[in-house]
Scaffold this active site. Structure first.
Site, PDB file in Angstrom:
ATOM      1  CG  ASP A 172       1.231   2.904   1.215  1.00 36.92           C
ATOM      2  OD1 ASP A 172       0.948   3.222   2.378  1.00 36.92           O
ATOM      3  OD2 ASP A 172       2.393   2.683   0.832  1.00 36.92           O
ATOM      4  CE  LYS A 179       6.255   2.120   2.369  1.00 36.92           C
ATOM      5  NZ  LYS A 179       5.237   3.036   1.838  1.00 36.92           N
TER       6      LYS A 179
END
Ligand code: ATR
Length: 277
Positions: free
Chosen positions: A108, A72
Site C-alpha cells: 500500500d 490484513k
C-alpha cells in the site's frame, strides 16, 4: 478468451466480503494483456477460517494472494517471513507462497508513493499531513518517512493519533480541530479516513489556508473524485486520486505471482474504474 492449461498459475484476493473488490478486474486485465497462462479469482474467506484456508491454498498450488479487509492483520500472523514493508505497516496485503513458505509484504505504501510519482509529484517535496490513524495511515506514513518526509498524524480520536505516532518514530500529531488552519505548513495532504466515500459522511476541510504548492491526495476512490479533491481542484491545487494507488500497489504482487512486471496506464485505469467513471 484464453483457456487455462494444467500448469496455469493461480492467485486471488481474499476479503470478507470480497464481492466489491476491483482486483480481479485489474489482474484479469493484465493476465489477458500479457497472454499469461494464469487466473486471479475472488476468494471470500470468513475470519474464523482464514488461518486454515490460506495455508491450504498454498498447499493447493496457489502462487499467492492479495488480502483485504478484515484480514490484513490475520495475514501478518500466518506468515513465515514478513518483509520490512509489512513489518513497518503492521499488516500484510500481499502474500507470496514459495518453496513451502508464506511471505508477506505490504504494497500500500509503495503504491501510494508510485501513484504520486506517476502524477509528477515528488513525495519528498515537503512535510505531509495525514488525516486518519488506521491501517492505511500507518502504511502510507511509513512509506513517506522512508522517503525522508516529515509526517504529521491528525485524527478525530487523539489517542489513536498518539498511538500511531509511536509506531512511526519521529511523526508528530495534530488535534483534529486544527486540520484546516495548519495547512500552510504542509506540501502534501492525504485523506486516509473513510470520510468522503460513497454513503459515508463528508470530510470537512477548509482549504483556504492551503499554500499554492499543496498537493491534495485521497485514498478514497468511490467516488473517483471526492468532494475534497473537487474543492482542491477548484482552488487550483494539484490533486491525486485513490484509484491510482490501487493500480500501483498491485504491480508487485502480479510480478511475484506471474513473473511479468505489468504496466499501469490510462487504459487500465479506465477498465478498472468501469462504472465509477
Ligand atoms: P483503515 O485501517 O482502513 O485505515 P480504520 O482503522 O477503520 O481504517 O480507520 C478509519 C479512519 O477514519 C480512522 O482514522 C477514523 O478516525 P477515529 O480513529 O477517530 O475513529 C476515521 N474516521 C471514520 N469516521 C470518521 C468521522 N466521522 N470523523 C472523523 N474521522 C473519522
Amino acid at each position: 478468451m484464453r483457456l487455462l492449461t494444467g500448469s496455469a498459475r493461480l492467485a486471488g484476493v481474499t476479503g470478507w466480503p470480497v464481492a466489491h473488490s476491483r482486483s480481479p478486474r485489474l489482474h484479469g486485465t493484465w493476465l489477458a494483456r500479457y497472454s499469461i497462462d494464469g487466473a486471479y479469482v475472488p476468494l471470500p474467506i470468513a475470519p474464523q477460517d482464514f488461518a486454515t484456508v490460506v495455508p491450504a491454498l498454498a498447499k493447493a498450488g496457489f502462487a499467492g494472494l492479495n488480502v483485504t479487509i478484515p484480514h490484513k492483520e490475520a495475514a501478518f500472523a500466518i506468515c513465515d517471513v514478513v518483509d520490512p514493508s509489512a513489518a513497518r505497516a503492521g499488516a500484510v496485503n500481499t502474500l507470496v507462497f514459495r518453496n513451502g513458505k508464506i511471505t508477506g509484504s505490504n504494497t500500500d505504501g509503495a503504491g501510494f508513493i508510485a501513484n504520486l510519482r506517476a502524477h509528477g509529484v515528488n513525495p519528498a517535496a515537503g512535510p505531509a499531513l495525514l488525516l486518519g490513524a488506521g491501517g492505511a495511515a500507518r502504511a502510507i506514513g511509513a512509506a513517506l518517512q522512508d522517503e525522508g518526509v516529515a509526517v504529521t498524524i491528525c485524527n478525530r480520536t487523539a489517542e489513536r493519533a498518539a498511538a500511531l505516532a509511536l509506531q512511526l518514530p519521529g511523526a508528530k500529531t495534530l488535534p483534529w480541530a486544527q486540520r484546516s488552519a495548519a495547512l500552510a505548513d504542509y506540501a502534501l495532504l492525504v485523506n486516509t479516513t473513510s470520510l468522503g466515500m460513497a454513503k459515508q459522511p463528508p470530510l470537512e476541510v477548509d482549504l483556504s489556508a492551503a499554500p499554492h504548492h499543496l498537493v491534495v491526495s485521497d485514498i478514497v476512490y468511490v467516488p473517483l473524485q471526492t468532494a475534497l479533491l473537487d474543492a482542491a481542484q477548484a482552488r487550483g491545487l494539484q490533486i491525486v486520486g485513490g484509484l491510482g494507488m490501487l493500480l500501483h500497489q498491485a504491480v508487485l504482487g502480479f510480478e511475484a505471482w506471474f513473473g511479468v512486471t505489468p504496466e499501469v496506464d490510462e487504459a487500465l485505469y479506465r477498465i478498472v474504474a468501469g462504472d465509477l467513471l
